[in-house]
Design a protein around this motif. Structure first.
Motif, PDB file in Angstrom:
ATOM      1  N   UNK A  46     -46.454 -12.706 -66.614  1.00  0.00           N
ATOM      2  CA  UNK A  46     -45.474 -13.670 -66.115  1.00  0.00           C
ATOM      3  C   UNK A  46     -45.086 -14.680 -67.177  1.00  0.00           C
ATOM      4  N   UNK A  47     -46.083 -15.172 -67.926  1.00  0.00           N
ATOM      5  CA  UNK A  47     -45.812 -16.179 -68.961  1.00  0.00           C
ATOM      6  C   UNK A  47     -45.058 -15.579 -70.150  1.00  0.00           C
ATOM      7  N   UNK A  48     -44.960 -14.268 -70.194  1.00  0.00           N
ATOM      8  CA  UNK A  48     -44.200 -13.605 -71.271  1.00  0.00           C
ATOM      9  C   UNK A  48     -42.831 -13.138 -70.769  1.00  0.00           C
ATOM     10  N   UNK A  49     -42.363 -13.701 -69.672  1.00  0.00           N
ATOM     11  CA  UNK A  49     -41.110 -13.259 -69.038  1.00  0.00           C
ATOM     12  C   UNK A  49     -41.235 -11.791 -68.655  1.00  0.00           C
ATOM     13  N   UNK A  50     -42.439 -11.446 -68.149  1.00  0.00           N
ATOM     14  CA  UNK A  50     -42.811 -10.059 -67.972  1.00  0.00           C
ATOM     15  C   UNK A  50     -41.833  -9.166 -67.232  1.00  0.00           C
ATOM     16  N   UNK A  51     -41.354  -9.583 -66.053  1.00  0.00           N
ATOM     17  CA  UNK A  51     -40.556  -8.676 -65.232  1.00  0.00           C
ATOM     18  C   UNK A  51     -39.253  -8.303 -65.942  1.00  0.00           C
ATOM     19  N   UNK A  52     -38.854  -9.151 -66.901  1.00  0.00           N
ATOM     20  CA  UNK A  52     -37.633  -8.872 -67.663  1.00  0.00           C
ATOM     21  C   UNK A  52     -37.804  -7.669 -68.584  1.00  0.00           C
ATOM     22  N   UNK A  53     -39.071  -7.433 -68.982  1.00  0.00           N
ATOM     23  CA  UNK A  53     -39.319  -6.420 -70.008  1.00  0.00           C
ATOM     24  C   UNK A  53     -39.654  -5.077 -69.387  1.00  0.00           C
ATOM     25  N   UNK A 108     -40.592 -19.605 -63.567  1.00  0.00           N
ATOM     26  CA  UNK A 108     -42.022 -19.445 -63.831  1.00  0.00           C
ATOM     27  C   UNK A 108     -42.448 -20.082 -65.160  1.00  0.00           C
ATOM     28  N   UNK A 109     -41.477 -20.222 -66.092  1.00  0.00           N
ATOM     29  CA  UNK A 109     -41.831 -20.760 -67.415  1.00  0.00           C
ATOM     30  C   UNK A 109     -41.843 -22.292 -67.430  1.00  0.00           C
ATOM     31  N   UNK A 110     -41.255 -22.928 -66.398  1.00  0.00           N
ATOM     32  CA  UNK A 110     -41.245 -24.394 -66.380  1.00  0.00           C
ATOM     33  C   UNK A 110     -42.694 -24.887 -66.389  1.00  0.00           C
ATOM     34  N   UNK A 161     -45.680 -23.447 -64.223  1.00  0.00           N
ATOM     35  CA  UNK A 161     -46.681 -22.600 -64.886  1.00  0.00           C
ATOM     36  C   UNK A 161     -48.086 -23.180 -64.726  1.00  0.00           C
ATOM     37  N   UNK A 162     -48.193 -24.521 -64.725  1.00  0.00           N
ATOM     38  CA  UNK A 162     -49.514 -25.142 -64.636  1.00  0.00           C
ATOM     39  C   UNK A 162     -49.962 -25.398 -63.206  1.00  0.00           C
ATOM     40  N   UNK A 163     -49.119 -25.056 -62.240  1.00  0.00           N
ATOM     41  CA  UNK A 163     -49.478 -25.320 -60.852  1.00  0.00           C
ATOM     42  C   UNK A 163     -50.477 -24.273 -60.348  1.00  0.00           C
ATOM     43  N   UNK A 222     -45.980 -19.541 -55.359  1.00  0.00           N
ATOM     44  CA  UNK A 222     -45.316 -20.129 -54.196  1.00  0.00           C
ATOM     45  C   UNK A 222     -44.229 -21.103 -54.649  1.00  0.00           C
ATOM     46  N   UNK A 223     -44.525 -21.913 -55.669  1.00  0.00           N
ATOM     47  CA  UNK A 223     -43.564 -22.910 -56.147  1.00  0.00           C
ATOM     48  C   UNK A 223     -42.370 -22.218 -56.793  1.00  0.00           C
ATOM     49  N   UNK A 224     -42.642 -21.260 -57.682  1.00  0.00           N
ATOM     50  CA  UNK A 224     -41.553 -20.603 -58.421  1.00  0.00           C
ATOM     51  C   UNK A 224     -40.622 -19.861 -57.465  1.00  0.00           C
TER      52      UNK A 224
END
Lengths: 206, 324
Positions: B227-234, B253-255, B259-261, B266-268
């Protein structure tokens, strides 16, 4: 509503009319590539259905040992890319032309609903493909659904995902797309903005 | 309101002849050629899955660390929470709790004990350590597993068996080496996908979730899929498009605050839904629904129409007005 049958007959007469579905005349402004984007999106959906039916008829994972099915899977994969590609271009076109004007707000809303339903429709397809992308995303994306209280949709359960991808979601999406296109046909394509407000008003005044 | 909408649209336009069927067949033809050519040229991206067998063979020590965490409750699934069990490890939101346990998963029993019980009918040597473990108190079981998990940091493989420095592990090393063997054999997947009530094996939940944790996360990280690597895009195969239509939720998700929540998902997804709502309700949002009018891009879309309007001589030839 006095008579349900009368009301249904009236609604269906319009809905099933060839004049609604096969117009022989179009507004002069609705011409050119910009007015092909919706049809290109719908055509991609047709390609998805056809390749999807071939894949479903042969059973899950048949692409992994059958070359012809692998080609069908490739067609299905590129069709979904085309579907979203043309959908996004269509979305830009309808946004920039304010296509919700003149009683077309529900048409826009149905298009937006189609877009958000298309996302899990595509996603569940990725999940039943069975490669690492499937495996990782089934396990990874479950957390989001679970967190939102949607845990009955169990992404790591490929059987449930198969039913979702092959029946539930495409059927839902088909109905929404049908409603969207139906409203486009009934309401027509949105007329242009007046070039300037003043010019339009002065013309109407005459 | 209706009057206002009328004012925002031209009225003086003509209808021109159109072959709608040809238009539809044309777009279908374009798409058909496009997808057939792309499929023929590029095929479909497939990255081989991470099987339990491969993982056990390639990373035996890490494999045992993962399975040990199913015994001490530290594994991702062991302490996950609803809808799999009553853990709290991945409990993000109150809705999640309300849903309850819909797809029961007891990592210790389903991932370790039951498969080993089945394997013990083939290899009876598995039975004594299994009995010893099951007859110990839960606190003792966790203590053994904790000790063994720590010791695995110094674990090595000797003659196909994971060896750790001497310590108080009870029967856990024997059980974990048996689990490793079962994994290496390729039989673990069958032991996990079980439902004695039916012969169909549609539900592979436990097989997919067995490797949840370091094995899957490490494999995904090397393919830029987290997720932190913009995973679903790749795509899992470099060079192919992924689910690029997920750009906005992936971006959210990168905000940093998302990301730290502890409830990042749920937030994203909730924020992503608000974005969609803004799009879907555009026609009803005052101001926002006027933006295209002021952006002026429509002038390019209807360039020819406006030209004909301002140059009346250019558009002559058909006078079928207002009918369709």
């Amino acid at each position: 509503m006095a008579n349900w049958t009368t009301a249904s007959r009236k609604a269906l007469t319009e809905a099933m009319s060839v004049d609604t579905w096969l117009p022989e005349k179009m507004p002069e402004y609705a011409q050119g590539f910009m007015y092909m984007l919706g049809s290109l999106t719908a055509s991609s959906f047709v390609a998805l259905i056809i390749s999807g039916v071939v894949l479903a008829a042969n059973g899950p994972a048949s692409w992994s040992y059958n070359g012809a099915d692998r080609f069908a899977a490739a067609v299905h994969f590129w069709s979904v890319q085309a579907f979203f590609f043309f959908m996004m271009l269509h979305l830009w076109r309808v946004f920039f032309t304010g296509a919700w004007r003149g009683g077309r707000r529900e048409t826009w809303l149905l298009g937006a609903v189609a877009m958000i339903v298309a996302i899990p429709t595509a996603f569940t397809g990725f999940l039943i493909n069975g490669d690492f992308y499937s495996q990782w995303n089934a396990v990874q994306a479950k957390d989001g659904l679970n967190a939102l209280g949607l845990g009955w949709v169990n992404l790591p359960n490929a059987g449930q995902m198969f039913g979702m991808h092959v029946v539930v979601l495409p059927l839902t999406l088909s109905l929404i797309i049908f409603g969207h296109i139906y409203r486009v046909r009934i309401k027509g394509v949105v007329p242009p903005y007046p070039i300037t407000q003043e010019a339009a008003t002065s013309k109407e005044a005459k | 309101m209706a009057t206002h909408a009328q004012e925002d649209m031209v009225k003086n336009y003509r209808y021109v002849p159109e072959d709608f069927m040809k238009h539809l067949m044309g777009t279908l033809g374009i798409v058909s050629v496009l997808v057939l050519v792309l499929a023929g040229l590029f095929g479909v991206p497939e990255q081989p899955p991470l099987t339990i067998q491969n993982n056990a063979i390639q990373n035996p020590v890490a494999f045992e660390a993962m399975t040990t965490r199913d015994l001490n409750g530290q594994g991702r699934m062991a302490n996950y929470g609803p809808p799999y069990n009553n853990g709290t490890g991945n409990l993000e939101f109150v809705f999640q709790k309300w849903v309850g346990v819909l797809h029961p998963l007891n990592a210790e029993n389903d991932f370790i004990i039951k498969p080993l019980r089945m394997a013990a009918t083939v290899n009876p040597a598995i039975t004594p350590p299994l009995n010893a473990f099951e007859s110990a108190s839960p606190a003792q079981q966790v203590a053994w597993a904790n000790n063994y998990e720590t010791a695995l940091a110094k674990g090595t493989v000797r003659n196909g068996v994971v060896v750790v420095p001497a310590g108080n592990y009870g029967p856990v090393p024997a059980l974990m080496n048996d689990t490793l063997k079962l994994g290496e054999s390729g039989l673990m997947s069958g032991a996990l996908i079980r439902n004695p009530s039916v012969v169909t094996r549609f539900n592979n939940q436990n097989y997919q979730l067995f490797l949840e944790g370091d094995p899957l996360h490490n494999a995904a990280a090397s393919l830029q899929l987290k997720g932190t690597q913009w995973g679903i895009q790749h795509s899992a195969v470099v060079g192919y498009p992924g689910a690029w239509w997920m750009t906005i939720p992936t971006w959210i998700y990168q905000w940093p605050f998302v990301a730290n929540s502890p409830a990042a998902d749920a937030v994203a997804l909730s924020i992503g839904f608000v974005f969609w709502l803004a799009l879907a309700l555009t026609p009803w949002i005052p101001g926002w629904n006027k933006v295209p009018r002021y952006l002026g891009v429509y002038k390019l879309v209807w360039k020819d129409f406006y030209y004909r309007q301002t140059h009346p001589a250019a558009g002559k030839g058909d006078d079928t007005r207002g009918v369709s």
